[in-house]
Each structure stands twice: as structure tokens, then as C-alpha cells.
Design an enzyme around this catalytic site. Structure first.
Site, short mmCIF file in Angstrom:
data_model
loop_
_atom_site.label_atom_id
_atom_site.label_comp_id
_atom_site.label_asym_id
_atom_site.label_seq_id
_atom_site.Cartn_x
_atom_site.Cartn_y
_atom_site.Cartn_z
N ASN A 259 -34.54 5.07 -63.03
CA ASN A 259 -35.07 4.65 -62.17
C ASN A 259 -36.50 3.28 -63.46
OD1 ASN A 259 -36.32 1.86 -60.15
ND2 ASN A 259 -37.66 2.88 -60.72
N LYS B 251 -47.56 -2.17 -65.09
CA LYS B 251 -48.37 -0.75 -65.70
C LYS B 251 -47.51 0.72 -64.94
CE LYS B 251 -51.83 -2.27 -68.67
NZ LYS B 251 -51.71 -3.70 -68.12
N GLY B 252 -46.87 -0.04 -63.49
CA GLY B 252 -46.30 1.25 -62.80
C GLY B 252 -44.77 1.53 -63.61
N CYS B 253 -45.01 3.18 -63.15
CA CYS B 253 -43.77 3.89 -63.28
C CYS B 253 -42.15 3.46 -62.22
CB CYS B 253 -43.94 5.06 -63.57
SG CYS B 253 -44.57 5.97 -64.82
N ILE B 254 -43.33 3.14 -61.36
CA ILE B 254 -41.61 2.25 -60.69
C ILE B 254 -41.42 0.80 -60.86
CG2 ILE B 254 -40.73 3.06 -58.03
CD1 ILE B 254 -41.33 5.44 -59.50
#
Lengths: 171, 105
Positions: A44, B102-105
Site C-alpha cells: 500500500n 506522515k503516516g504509513c497508511i
């Protein structure tokens, strides 16, 4: 004399600059929650950066894309010392389900989707999902056992063809 | 931080070209950033995503995840990637004048 021309050594450095990653092929080989998520997050994340992504599910990693199993994936509480649960507690019936629920709660807080939703998100993002032919044959599965977004069942050789020109990541 | 001229304005941007000051953004700046990113013209569907990202950042302090973007912006995941092939969250944030998510998702 131009000021923009690069000296030979600078030119060499310029040529040696690492190129950005443009394609990844990620193998998911484990069927536990902690075995499956890293590959999904990386796939993802690749798509979010505009990087092409293939996901190749093999052995128990196929549980992530098997319709009747994908929502039942659990954290391993036995043989998983990093969890900090004593080996004897780990075997208590329901322990794995309990730890899995705790982790699922935490992941929901972080906006990490449950596996079935995550697989759909990744497929919608344009990543391609494949199952490993040897594993499919070994477990007696067919295309119907898998999510509709499965692109196909591949031999190892076909996987390498799809992965050509990119990076391969084994998880 | 470097300075970049966008829509005839000298604006401070980070190393990847994200605006340093969200308040300096306007729609002409958005169009200039989008053009640089190869997205031209910006359609109503692009604007829907860009404005959702920006408003969410300005009210919540963080940019939404791709999951939230797909669920709540009114544009589904597949279409998000058609609109912003090089990464919907990243590009919509950049065009919307807010920092890189900034998130990974």
C-alpha cells in the site's frame, strides 16, 4: 567557458546516484497477523508513492486472500518470544484470539484496515495480487477460493517475469 | 527550505516542493503545483479531494490516511489513483498546500 558543465569526477558521481524505486514485488509467505501485515503495508505504501506493486501470496500467506480465512487471521502466541507472553500462557485456549483483538483495536486507532478491507484497498490502488501455483495445488484450492481481485495464479517462473525490472521483497 | 516561484508568487517550500506555510496557498498556487506534477487541468473531482485534504489538515492538524480519503472524501480509491496516479494522498496534500502526510497508511 561554461559554469554549468560538470567536472569528470562530478559527472561520475551524478551517474552513480541511486535511482528511485519504481516497482516492487512483495512475497507474503506467513499466515499470522504479524506475518501478513508488513507486506500489505509495504504494498500500500508503495502505491501511495506512485510505485508499481505486485503481491505474491505463497504457503499460509495465501490466507490473506482466501475468502473463508482472511477475516480469521490471528497473532501467533506460541513460539513468538517478542510478544512477551510466557510459552505456557500462550497455549491457553483463546489467548491468540485475545491478543489478536487487542492488536486489531490498536490498528483501528491508527487507521490500519482489517485484512479483507486492506486487500480491497490495495487492489483498488492498482497493485496486482497473485497466488503461488505450488501452494494452490498443495492446499487443493482453486481461483474460486480467493478474493475476486486476485489477478491470477502464477508459477515461480511467471512471478519472476512479473517482477522483472523491480525489487523483490520476501516477508 | 528553498524559495520557489509559483503563480507569480515567491513561496517557501521544502526539499520536495511542499509549501512551508499553508496559509500562503490559493487556487492559483494549487494549479501551478499541479501543473508541475503533470496534473492538468484540475477537474471538479480533483478539487473535491484537494479541498478535503486541506480542510481535514487545517481542522485536525494531520492529513487523512488513504483509507479515510477513500471513505470520506466522496471519491473512491480506484478513482483517487486515476486522478493522482503518482500517489493520491501525497499529491493532493502538495497541491492543497499542506505538509506531506506522515503516516504509513
Amino acid at each position: 567557458m561554461t559554469t554549468t558543465a560538470l567536472a569528470p569526477e562530478e559527472l561520475l558521481l551524478e551517474q552513480r546516484k541511486p535511482e528511485g524505486i519504481t516497482k516492487v514485488s512483495i512475497i507474503v509467505s506467513k499466515g499470522t497477523l504479524e506475518g501478513i501485515y508488513p507486506g500489505l503495508i509495504m504494498a500500500n505504501g508503495a502505491r501511495m508513492e506512485g510505485i508499481d506493486a505486485n503481491l505474491f501470496f505463497t504457503f499460509f500467506g495465501m490466507d490473506a486472500i482466501t475468502k473463508r480465512k482472511m477475516d480469521k487471521v490471528k497473532v501467533a502466541t506460541v513460539g513468538n518470544p517478542a510478544l512477551g507472553v510466557s510459552a505456557l500462557l500462550g497455549i491457553i485456549p483463546g489467548m491468540s484470539a485475545f491478543v489478536t483483538r487487542q492488536m486489531a483495536k490498536k490498528m483501528e486507532e491508527l487507521d490500519i484496515p482489517p485484512i479483507p478491507e486492506f486487500i480491497q484497498l490495495i487492489a483498488d490502488s492498482g497493485a496486482k495480487l497473485y497466488a503461488c501455483k505450488a501452494s494452490v495445488d498443495m492446499f487443493g484450492l482453486t481461483q474460486e477460493d480467493f478474493v475476486d481481485t486476485l489477478e491470477g495464479i502464477l508459477t515461480v517462473g511467471e512471478f519472476y517475469e512479473k517482477a522483472a525490472g523491480g525489487q523483490i521483497i520476501f516477508t | 527550505m528553498t524559495t520557489m516561484t509559483l503563480a507569480s508568487k515567491d513561496l517557501e517550500v521544502d526539499a520536495e516542493g511542499f509549501l512551508a506555510h499553508a496559509e500562503q496557498w490559493d487556487e492559483s498556487v494549487a494549479r501551478a503545483i499541479a501543473k508541475d506534477a503533470g496534473i492538468e487541468p484540475l477537474t471538479d473531482r480533483h478539487w473535491l479531494v484537494i479541498k478535503f485534504m486541506r480542510e481535514r489538515f487545517l481542522t485536525a492538524g494531520t492529513a487523512p490516511s488513504i483509507r479515510t480519503l477513500g471513505k470520506e472524501s466522496g471519491v473512491p480509491i480506484k478513482e483517487l489513483y486515476q486522478l493522482f496516479p503518482k500517489g493520491p494522498a501525497k499529491l493532493a496534500a502538495k497541491i492543497g498546500g499542506i505538509p506531506k502526510p506522515k503516516g504509513c497508511i
